[in-house]
Design an enzyme around this catalytic site. Structure first.
Site, short mmCIF file in Angstrom:
data_model
loop_
_atom_site.label_atom_id
_atom_site.label_comp_id
_atom_site.label_asym_id
_atom_site.label_seq_id
_atom_site.Cartn_x
_atom_site.Cartn_y
_atom_site.Cartn_z
N SER A 241 0.86 -1.19 0.00
CA SER A 241 0.00 0.00 0.00
C SER A 241 0.89 1.23 0.00
CB SER A 241 -0.89 0.01 1.23
OG SER A 241 -0.12 0.36 2.36
N LYS A 242 0.25 2.38 0.01
CA LYS A 242 0.99 3.65 -0.03
C LYS A 242 1.99 3.76 1.12
CE LYS A 242 -1.00 6.67 -3.13
NZ LYS A 242 -0.59 7.86 -3.75
#
Ligand code: GLU
Length: 465
Positions: A241-242
């Site tokens: 994820s980010k």
């Protein structure tokens, strides 16, 4: 053997992230390595979640990575009638039915199932009636696939033979009450219509495959070969994820990463060309080495530091003109090509990203606006420095040849005449010219900066001492 036809089928509900790009890269490599076709299909059937501007961004990002569709791009939103027809055919064949259950009724049925402790609520209306097309109700309705209790088996290119118990597959929706097709229906309809021979996609779709295979079976269509690629995780083993710095392809593009480096990095996420420790490959080398059997079964770990390293390697090995071209965008104020080329040569070993040119080489484009404080203390505190520096400036002013070698000889002989080490002048001069304590070789740098700039900066520093 039929020619390979693969597709990448993004849903334009978000930008192209690393996971999606990896699916595209593997499909593209497979197509190129087999002489087949790589096709793009935009899965934009969900009007609420699909965003038109994202389609362009995704396609641009793919093109930037060097991947374009070998045939006109297919847009699912233009094919709704086609999906509807297939749903009707499935009804005619007794493989699907019209379901008039309202959302409220559905909710009540789910709650009841939960109360009764059933693991999941299943549609189990009178199946014989449904098969005969005897549906009760009128008005708005969904179309559901009439799931069978037969197991579904398929051979996955990554995971091998997979058996899915039919009892776990519920009647799934093909067409929603609002008339829109579900992913299962449109994906099968299009993979078949586009003659897709191999589906390479993320592991998150593995549980969708049995449902899709039921549609193929009911339509008497041959399903494609399928390979589900393990998802990508961060170094902490959690889904990428980010948080892991794993931005979208567009973000890396904006930061000045090179498409070849990102392509190389993405290709090696969970796939190995089996060439020992070698990690930097040309596109052709990747194509030549590609095989689905090289895809790992375990999830790939995203390591941004490696991407940074790879980008530096690729950047440093670019032909000089390409390297210069990659820097141009980041240089302000703009400079002449010849000048930028010389700067590029000097800074090349120090850059991992083209965008770093401005930060790491600012003094090539602008006067330093201050001098490093620690450096001043260390290199500018000798009381004899002002006299020496001013003599050095005089020497420079009269020097005819402003080239690295001559500059070096000149500085060294001056220092010898003062009986000091060359470093005693090199460091103060570097600080004066760049504002910093580290730079590429002083004399090469002076040659690039040129006589008047050097003298001007030295005089300015002298007035500061
Ligand atoms: N549109 C789907 C996705 O973005 C593609 C599914 C598939 O490859 O079958 O995940």
């Amino acid at each position: 053997m039929t020619d390979v036809r693969v597709r990448f089928a993004p849903s334009p509900t978000g930008s192209l992230h690393i996971g999606g790009a990896r699916t595209a890269v593997l499909n593209w490599l497979y197509a190129r390595s087999t002489g087949g076709k790589f096709l793009l299909r935009v899965e934009d059937t969900d009007p609420e979640r699909s965003r038109g501007e994202l389609v362009d961004t995704i396609l641009e990002d793919l093109a930037w990575l060097g991947m374009k569709s070998d045939e006109p791009i297919v847009y699912q939103s233009e094919r709704l009638v086609h999906y509807r027809k297939i749903a009707e055919t499935l009804i005619e064949r007794g493989a699907a039915y019209r379901d008039y259950t309202t959302p409220e009724e559905l909710q009540a049925m789910r709650e009841k199932a939960q109360e009764q402790g059933e693991a999941a609520f299943r549609f189990r209306a009178d199946r014989d009636k449904l098969r005969r097309g005897e549906f009760s109700g009128s008005g708005a309705h969904a179309i559901r696939f009439l799931a069978l209790d037969e197991d579904v088996t398929f051979t996955d290119g990554v995971h091998g033979d997979i058996r899915f118990p039919g009892t776990e597959i519920d009647d799934f929706v093909l067409v929603r009450r609002d008339g829109s097709p579900t992913y299962h229906l449109s994906v099968v309809a299009d993979d078949y219509a586009m003659g897709i021979t191999d589906v390479i996609r993320g592991n998150d779709h593995i549980s969708n495959t049995p449902k899709q295979w039921l549609i193929y079976r009911a339509m008497d269509w041959q399903p494609p070969c399928v390979a589900h690629v393990p998802l990508i995780s961060g170094p902490d083993k959690k889904r990428l994820s980010k948080r892991h710095g794993a931005a979208s392809v567009g973000d890396y593009r904006q930061k000045g990463y090179l498409p070849e480096a990102l392509f190389n990095f993405i290709a090696l996420l969970g796939w190995s060309p089996g060439k020992g420790d070698k990690e930097i490959f040309t596109r052709q080398e990747l194509i030549d080495a590609f095989s689905i059997s090289g895809i790992q079964k375990s999830s790939a770990v995203f390591d941004e530091a490696k991407l940074v390293w790879m980008n530096g390697e690729v950047l440093r090995n670019l032909p000089l003109t390409d390297f210069v071209a990659s820097l141009r965008f980041y240089v302000t104020p703009p400079v002449e090509d010849d000048y930028l080329e010389k700067v590029a040569e000097l800074l090349r070993p120090r850059l991992t990203l083209p965008s770093e040119i401005q930060e790491k080489g600012s003094y090539f484009f602008q006067e330093p606006d201050e001098w490093d404080a620690k450096g001043r203390k260390k290199h500018w505190s000798d009381s004899k420095l002002p006299t020496r520096l001013s003599q050095y400036i005089t020497a420079l002013e009269s020097s005819e040849e402003f080239a690295a070698e001559a500059l070096e000889t000149q500085l060294r002989s001056l220092c010898e005449s003062w009986d000091i080490s060359a470093a005693k002048l090199i460091h103060p001069v570097r600080l004066a010219l760049t504002g910093r304590t580290a730079s590429p070789g002083l004399f090469e740098m002076m040659e690039v900066l040129g006589k008047s700039t050097c003298i001007r900066r030295l005089k300015r520093a002298l007035s500061e001492l």
